[in-house]
Structures are given as C-alpha cells and as structure tokens.
Design an enzyme around this catalytic site. Structure first.
Site, PDB file in Angstrom:
ATOM      1  N   CYS A  70     -31.497 -40.981  58.107  1.00 33.93           N
ATOM      2  CA  CYS A  70     -31.909 -42.359  57.798  1.00 33.93           C
ATOM      3  C   CYS A  70     -33.402 -42.588  57.996  1.00 33.93           C
ATOM      4  O   CYS A  70     -34.030 -43.304  57.215  1.00 33.93           O
ATOM      5  CB  CYS A  70     -31.107 -43.352  58.631  1.00 33.93           C
ATOM      6  SG  CYS A  70     -31.135 -43.053  60.412  1.00 33.93           S
TER       7      CYS A  70
ATOM      8  N   HIS B  29     -35.941 -49.130  60.286  1.00 30.43           N
ATOM      9  CA  HIS B  29     -36.716 -48.035  60.869  1.00 30.43           C
ATOM     10  C   HIS B  29     -38.149 -48.098  60.356  1.00 30.43           C
ATOM     11  O   HIS B  29     -38.388 -48.183  59.143  1.00 30.43           O
ATOM     12  CB  HIS B  29     -36.115 -46.683  60.484  1.00 30.43           C
ATOM     13  CG  HIS B  29     -34.838 -46.345  61.184  1.00 30.43           C
ATOM     14  ND1 HIS B  29     -34.281 -47.123  62.164  1.00 30.43           N
ATOM     15  CD2 HIS B  29     -33.996 -45.270  61.024  1.00 30.43           C
ATOM     16  CE1 HIS B  29     -33.157 -46.559  62.584  1.00 30.43           C
ATOM     17  NE2 HIS B  29     -32.967 -45.431  61.901  1.00 30.43           N
TER      18      HIS B  29
END
Length: 360
Positions: A158, A252
């Site tokens: 990810c 993120h």
C-alpha cells in the site's frame, strides 16, 4: 462488458470490508460469496461482523444476511459459484500461498491483496497505470499450475502506491538513479482503528514489521520485465526506505528524495506528472481516476484530510517539489492506503484483467 460473479475471501477484515463497499454498486462485478475463517463460517455476515464494521459507509442490506463460507474447507464450492475471487486473508504467508494456489488450481482466478505471492516470479504484481503489461506473464503461470482459467495476480504494497507512481514516468526520460523515501503510514494499514488501537493516540511508532524491505524491493519488480516466463526485477533505481506509523486513520504520506541520471527541471517534472496517463485511463476502467497524478503548488499541500479522498481515493497527490542539498530533488506524495493502496487498487487490477479477457 459482461457481469462477473465475485467472491470476497477474507470478508470480515478491514480490507474485506472495503471491498464490499467498493463493489456494492460496481458496474461489472457482483458479489455472490463471502468467505472467512472457520470462526465466522455458517454465520450471517451481520452476525459475524458484529461491532467490527469499521467503514464510514454503513453495511449494505444486501450483505447482511449472506451466509459466510469457510475460506479453506469450502474452496471447491466457492470456486464453482464465482468467476473469480478477491483475497484479503489474515494468515501465515505459507498458508496464504497454499490457499491462493488452491483456488487457482480450481480454475478460479485470484486477485490478491496479500503479500505472500508478490515475489513469486510468474505472478504479476501490478499497478494498472504503471506496469499493466506484466499481466502477459499469466499464460506462463497457468502452464506451471496446470490450469486453463486459474491464476494469481497481486497488487503491490500500500505505501508504494503513494510514491512509486510519481517516480515511474520520470524514469523513462531522466533515469531515476537513487531514491530515499520516508513513509508516514496510517493505522488502517495495520487493520486497526483508534478504538481497537488506543495506544496509537498521541503516538508515533518508528517501526512497521517488514515494511521497509517491501518498500525497497517491490518497486524493482514493478520496474522489471518478462523474460523466459518470469518477471525479472530491475536492478535500479537504488531504494532505501524508513517506514513510520503515525496517528492517522487513513492515508499514507511519503517524503521522497531522488537523484537522476539526467537532472530535469522542476517544470519538466510537473508537466510529466500533470499529463501522465496509463492503461487504466486509456481503457476507461470504472475505478480509474480521470487524473492519476495531481501536483499541488501550495506550500502546505498535499494534506491527508483534504487530499486522501481525491478521485474517490484513487488518485495520487504530489507537492513541495524543491531542490535538495544532497539529492537532486525532494517532494512529498500522498495516497489513500485502503482505497488506492489496498482494496481499490485490487478492484482496478481486476477491471484491467477483465478488460483484457483474463476473467473469461
């Protein structure tokens, strides 16, 4: 495009839940089977999930009374009922490898969110905008597995989805040589919420098990090429990474430092980012962002709260491009980790595979 019957294996976990919200009204994919561990098998989804539902969107009525199957013991039954599965299970790596190969050998394609097969050399690990051609390895994998339809395809880690897309289109023209990246990763990447992980409130943890190794190795497979029935990773750029868990629910952020073989101007980099399109956009896949890479000129952007949902969470945001004292340039990147980085990236990969005929 035909309608495909889909199973979600690992439906009770956070990524499994995200799959369900994304597929609730999908134009191509219709969820027919939910599967999880033995503990949940035989229960309705509503009973099994209880208070563990952690999506902002409420659980759809269409899923509540679906009976959960046993991901392992009911594999033959599941494979017979669907055209392919999404897999997002919480098991040991060897167990995941065996489970995914079991489904593939039952002639049921597997689109995996798991890391277990990312370095199997005939399993494509694909970001559809970047290395869609890697799905061409599937006939070689089918030959190894002895299957006609069955195969495994995986999405990458990810955190890579935030910074690798920004580097990828620069490499062809300017040669990305060295990359240092520090990632600041949301707690949902660990399958957690603040309710289930109160220790993260007002806290930062400078360690995420296995994450730095993935961040340094996986980009090289994305940059690799198919040779003699295998995906051979590239030997450059050189990556080094440090990965930190921060008290954020989703999103993120990557701080990137980069050296080039041929140093571009800032204007050239921004133009490439703003104009970049990949196969996902060219094919107009349902989950593809219209504009994949988005550069922000404001000095305090991108920010997680304002940018993580850009293009339904499937776009990448970039900002703060400037020259550095030790590297050619530094900048920051942002992506939504459970959308672009996890379930959404896997759905987009499945759309690519369907568009290219691999699900037929």
């Amino acid at each position: 495009m035909k309608n495909y019957k889909v199973g979600i294996v690992g439906a009770t976990g956070m990524v499994g839940q995200r799959f369900m919200t994304l597929l609730e009204n999908h134009p191509w994919f219709d969820v027919k089977v939910l599967a999880a561990s033995k503990r949940s098998a035989g229960k309705t989804y509503e009973e099994a999930i209880g208070k563990k539902w952690c999506m902002d969107k409420p659980l759809a009525d269409k899923y509540k009374q679906m009976i959960i199957k046993d991901a392992e013991n009911d594999a033959e039954e599941i494979a017979a009922e669907v055209d392919f599965i999404f897999c997002a299970v919480d098991m040991k790596k060897d167990e995941i490898k065996a489970l995914e190969e079991k489904y593939a050998k039952l002639e049921c394609p597997v689109v995996s969110n798991n890391s277990a097969h990312r370095f199997t050399d005939d399993v494509p690990m694909v970001v559809p905008e970047l290395n869609a051609n890697h799905i061409d390895i599937i006939p070689s994998q089918r030959k190894r597995l002895g299957t006609k339809r069955g195969f495994i395809a995986v999405k990458s880690n990810c955190s890579l989805q935030s910074y690798v897309p920004a580097l990828f289109p620069l490499h062809e023209k300017f040669g990305v040589k060295d990359v240092l990246v520090c990632t600041y990763q949301a707690i949902s990447g660990a399958g957690k919420t603040f309710e289930t992980w109160p220790e993260m409130i007002d806290n930062v943890i400078p360690y995420i098990g296995g994450e730095e190794e993935k961040s340094e190795k996986e980009p090289l497979k994305l940059w690799g090429e198919i040779k003699d029935g295998k995906i051979v990773p590239a030997d450059k750029p050189n990556f080094t990474a440090q990965c930190i868990r921060v008290p954020v629910s989703n999103g993120h952020l990557g701080a990137v430092f980069v050296n080039f073989e041929k140093k571009p101007s800032k204007e050239e980099m921004i133009e490439i980012w703003n104009n970049f399109e990949g196969p996902a956009q060219e094919l107009e896949l349902p989950s593809a962002p219209k504009k994949f890479l988005n550069y922000f000129t404001e000095p305090d952007r991108p920010q997680i709260k304002s940018e993580r949902e850009l293009e339904n969470g499937m776009a990448v945001s970039i900002g703060r491009l400037r020259e550095d004292t030790q590297y050619d340039y530094k900048f920051v990147c942002l992506s939504h980790n459970t959308l672009r980085g996890a379930a959404g990236g896997a759905v987009l990969l499945a759309e690519l595979l369907a568009a290219k005929g691999y699900m037929d």
